[in-house]
Motif scaffolding. Structure first.
Motif, PDB file in Angstrom:
ATOM      1  N   MET A 116       0.959  -6.772  -7.226  1.00  0.00           N
ATOM      2  CA  MET A 116       0.282  -5.673  -6.537  1.00  0.00           C
ATOM      3  C   MET A 116      -1.176  -5.541  -6.963  1.00  0.00           C
ATOM      4  O   MET A 116      -1.756  -4.472  -6.851  1.00  0.00           O
ATOM      5  N   GLU A 117      -1.764  -6.627  -7.418  1.00  0.00           N
ATOM      6  CA  GLU A 117      -3.134  -6.582  -7.909  1.00  0.00           C
ATOM      7  C   GLU A 117      -4.141  -6.243  -6.814  1.00  0.00           C
ATOM      8  O   GLU A 117      -5.198  -5.696  -7.088  1.00  0.00           O
ATOM      9  N   LEU A 118      -3.841  -6.552  -5.559  1.00  0.00           N
ATOM     10  CA  LEU A 118      -4.757  -6.282  -4.455  1.00  0.00           C
ATOM     11  C   LEU A 118      -4.724  -4.830  -3.988  1.00  0.00           C
ATOM     12  O   LEU A 118      -5.588  -4.395  -3.247  1.00  0.00           O
ATOM     13  N   VAL A 119      -3.715  -4.070  -4.411  1.00  0.00           N
ATOM     14  CA  VAL A 119      -3.597  -2.670  -3.996  1.00  0.00           C
ATOM     15  C   VAL A 119      -4.527  -1.826  -4.862  1.00  0.00           C
ATOM     16  O   VAL A 119      -4.421  -1.813  -6.082  1.00  0.00           O
ATOM     17  N   SER A 120      -5.451  -1.131  -4.201  1.00  0.00           N
ATOM     18  CA  SER A 120      -6.338  -0.227  -4.931  1.00  0.00           C
ATOM     19  C   SER A 120      -5.968   1.209  -4.573  1.00  0.00           C
ATOM     20  O   SER A 120      -5.574   1.496  -3.439  1.00  0.00           O
TER      21      SER A 120
ATOM     22  N   ARG B  71       0.068  12.236 -15.218  1.00  0.00           N
ATOM     23  CA  ARG B  71      -0.658  11.179 -15.922  1.00  0.00           C
ATOM     24  C   ARG B  71      -1.956  10.844 -15.193  1.00  0.00           C
ATOM     25  O   ARG B  71      -2.162  11.226 -14.049  1.00  0.00           O
ATOM     26  N   SER B  72      -2.819  10.116 -15.878  1.00  0.00           N
ATOM     27  CA  SER B  72      -4.076   9.701 -15.255  1.00  0.00           C
ATOM     28  C   SER B  72      -3.818   8.562 -14.273  1.00  0.00           C
ATOM     29  O   SER B  72      -2.817   7.843 -14.385  1.00  0.00           O
ATOM     30  N   LEU B  73      -4.734   8.387 -13.321  1.00  0.00           N
ATOM     31  CA  LEU B  73      -4.569   7.345 -12.311  1.00  0.00           C
ATOM     32  C   LEU B  73      -4.612   5.953 -12.953  1.00  0.00           C
ATOM     33  O   LEU B  73      -3.899   5.057 -12.527  1.00  0.00           O
ATOM     34  N   ALA B  74      -5.423   5.783 -13.989  1.00  0.00           N
ATOM     35  CA  ALA B  74      -5.479   4.492 -14.685  1.00  0.00           C
ATOM     36  C   ALA B  74      -4.130   4.171 -15.334  1.00  0.00           C
ATOM     37  O   ALA B  74      -3.682   3.026 -15.328  1.00  0.00           O
ATOM     38  N   SER B  75      -3.480   5.181 -15.863  1.00  0.00           N
ATOM     39  CA  SER B  75      -2.157   4.984 -16.457  1.00  0.00           C
ATOM     40  C   SER B  75      -1.112   4.662 -15.390  1.00  0.00           C
ATOM     41  O   SER B  75      -0.184   3.887 -15.633  1.00  0.00           O
ATOM     42  N   CYS B  76      -1.277   5.222 -14.221  1.00  0.00           N
ATOM     43  CA  CYS B  76      -0.318   4.999 -13.128  1.00  0.00           C
ATOM     44  C   CYS B  76      -0.348   3.559 -12.633  1.00  0.00           C
ATOM     45  O   CYS B  76       0.675   3.044 -12.179  1.00  0.00           O
ATOM     46  N   LYS B  77      -1.496   2.896 -12.696  1.00  0.00           N
ATOM     47  CA  LYS B  77      -1.595   1.504 -12.237  1.00  0.00           C
ATOM     48  C   LYS B  77      -0.693   0.592 -13.068  1.00  0.00           C
ATOM     49  O   LYS B  77      -0.290  -0.456 -12.604  1.00  0.00           O
TER      50      LYS B  77
ATOM     51  N   SER C 267      -4.767   1.202  -0.673  1.00  0.00           N
ATOM     52  CA  SER C 267      -5.129   0.263   0.389  1.00  0.00           C
ATOM     53  C   SER C 267      -5.140  -1.165  -0.125  1.00  0.00           C
ATOM     54  O   SER C 267      -5.323  -1.417  -1.312  1.00  0.00           O
ATOM     55  N   VAL C 268      -4.927  -2.065   0.820  1.00  0.00           N
ATOM     56  CA  VAL C 268      -5.135  -3.486   0.609  1.00  0.00           C
ATOM     57  C   VAL C 268      -6.316  -3.817   1.502  1.00  0.00           C
ATOM     58  O   VAL C 268      -6.233  -3.610   2.721  1.00  0.00           O
ATOM     59  N   PRO C 269      -7.426  -4.263   0.947  1.00  0.00           N
ATOM     60  CA  PRO C 269      -8.651  -4.425   1.732  1.00  0.00           C
ATOM     61  C   PRO C 269      -8.440  -5.207   3.033  1.00  0.00           C
ATOM     62  O   PRO C 269      -7.823  -6.257   3.049  1.00  0.00           O
ATOM     63  N   LEU C 270      -8.947  -4.624   4.112  1.00  0.00           N
ATOM     64  CA  LEU C 270      -8.954  -5.197   5.459  1.00  0.00           C
ATOM     65  C   LEU C 270      -7.579  -5.332   6.107  1.00  0.00           C
ATOM     66  O   LEU C 270      -7.480  -5.800   7.237  1.00  0.00           O
ATOM     67  N   LEU C 271      -6.508  -4.933   5.432  1.00  0.00           N
ATOM     68  CA  LEU C 271      -5.171  -5.139   5.991  1.00  0.00           C
ATOM     69  C   LEU C 271      -4.351  -3.871   6.155  1.00  0.00           C
ATOM     70  O   LEU C 271      -3.693  -3.693   7.178  1.00  0.00           O
TER      71      LEU C 271
ATOM     72  N   ALA D 225       0.832  -1.205   0.000  1.00  0.00           N
ATOM     73  CA  ALA D 225       0.000   0.000   0.000  1.00  0.00           C
ATOM     74  C   ALA D 225       0.869   1.258   0.000  1.00  0.00           C
ATOM     75  O   ALA D 225       0.580   2.217  -0.732  1.00  0.00           O
ATOM     76  N   SER D 226       1.934   1.266   0.787  1.00  0.00           N
ATOM     77  CA  SER D 226       2.825   2.429   0.839  1.00  0.00           C
ATOM     78  C   SER D 226       3.517   2.667  -0.501  1.00  0.00           C
ATOM     79  O   SER D 226       3.592   3.793  -0.992  1.00  0.00           O
ATOM     80  N   TYR D 227       4.009   1.586  -1.089  1.00  0.00           N
ATOM     81  CA  TYR D 227       4.667   1.691  -2.396  1.00  0.00           C
ATOM     82  C   TYR D 227       3.666   2.175  -3.451  1.00  0.00           C
ATOM     83  O   TYR D 227       3.969   3.056  -4.249  1.00  0.00           O
ATOM     84  N   GLY D 228       2.459   1.607  -3.421  1.00  0.00           N
ATOM     85  CA  GLY D 228       1.434   2.002  -4.385  1.00  0.00           C
ATOM     86  C   GLY D 228       1.053   3.466  -4.257  1.00  0.00           C
ATOM     87  O   GLY D 228       0.885   4.173  -5.260  1.00  0.00           O
ATOM     88  N   ALA D 229       0.902   3.954  -3.024  1.00  0.00           N
ATOM     89  CA  ALA D 229       0.545   5.357  -2.809  1.00  0.00           C
ATOM     90  C   ALA D 229       1.645   6.280  -3.331  1.00  0.00           C
ATOM     91  O   ALA D 229       1.369   7.280  -3.998  1.00  0.00           O
TER      92      ALA D 229
END
Length: 125
Positions: free
Chosen positions: A79-83, A66-72, A96-100, A50-54
């Motif tokens: 990192m598929e669970l990171v939203s 860039r757009s957020l979709a492009s950033c993914k 976030s990673v849901p519930l964690l 989550a920290s790396y993704g943010a």
């Protein structure tokens, strides 16, 4: 002593349904044990992701523009669970990673994107 008239001993035979239930219960118990002993590691990996993704999404979105979709697309495999979601008004990205785990990165002028600590995240609510 066995004679021609004696009957073979009857073994208790488990029906197939009972074998499946017992096997499923054993696998479930092993899974629960594995989760109990590895929960801290799983939670730490979720926080790291989550920290790396943010941070990556914030840099991509508010420094590169860039757009957020492009950033993914910049995320590492696994990192598929990171939203991620963004807050354009505050130039902030939530991951976030849901519930964690949860992490927030914010663009702060010349410092670039900075991770917010737990106290700063709590003050956002």
């Amino acid at each position: 002593m066995a004679t021609a008239t004696s009957k073979p001993s009857a073994k208790a035979v488990w029906p197939l349904a009972k074998k499946i239930k017992f096997g499923a219960a054993a696998i479930g118990a092993l899974l629960v044990l594995w989760l109990v002993f590895n929960f801290t590691d799983i939670k730490a990996q979720a926080k790291l992701g989550a920290s790396y993704g943010a941070h990556i999404a914030c840099s991509c979105r508010y420094i590169e523009g860039r757009s957020l979709a492009s950033c993914k697309k910049d995320f590492e495999p696994g990192m598929e669970l990171v939203s991620v979601s963004d807050d354009p008004e505050n130039k902030r990205v939530n991951a976030s990673v849901p519930l964690l785990a949860e992490a927030v990165a914010e663009r702060r002028g010349e410092f670039g994107c900075v991770q917010l600590n737990e106290k700063e995240i709590a003050e956002l609510d």
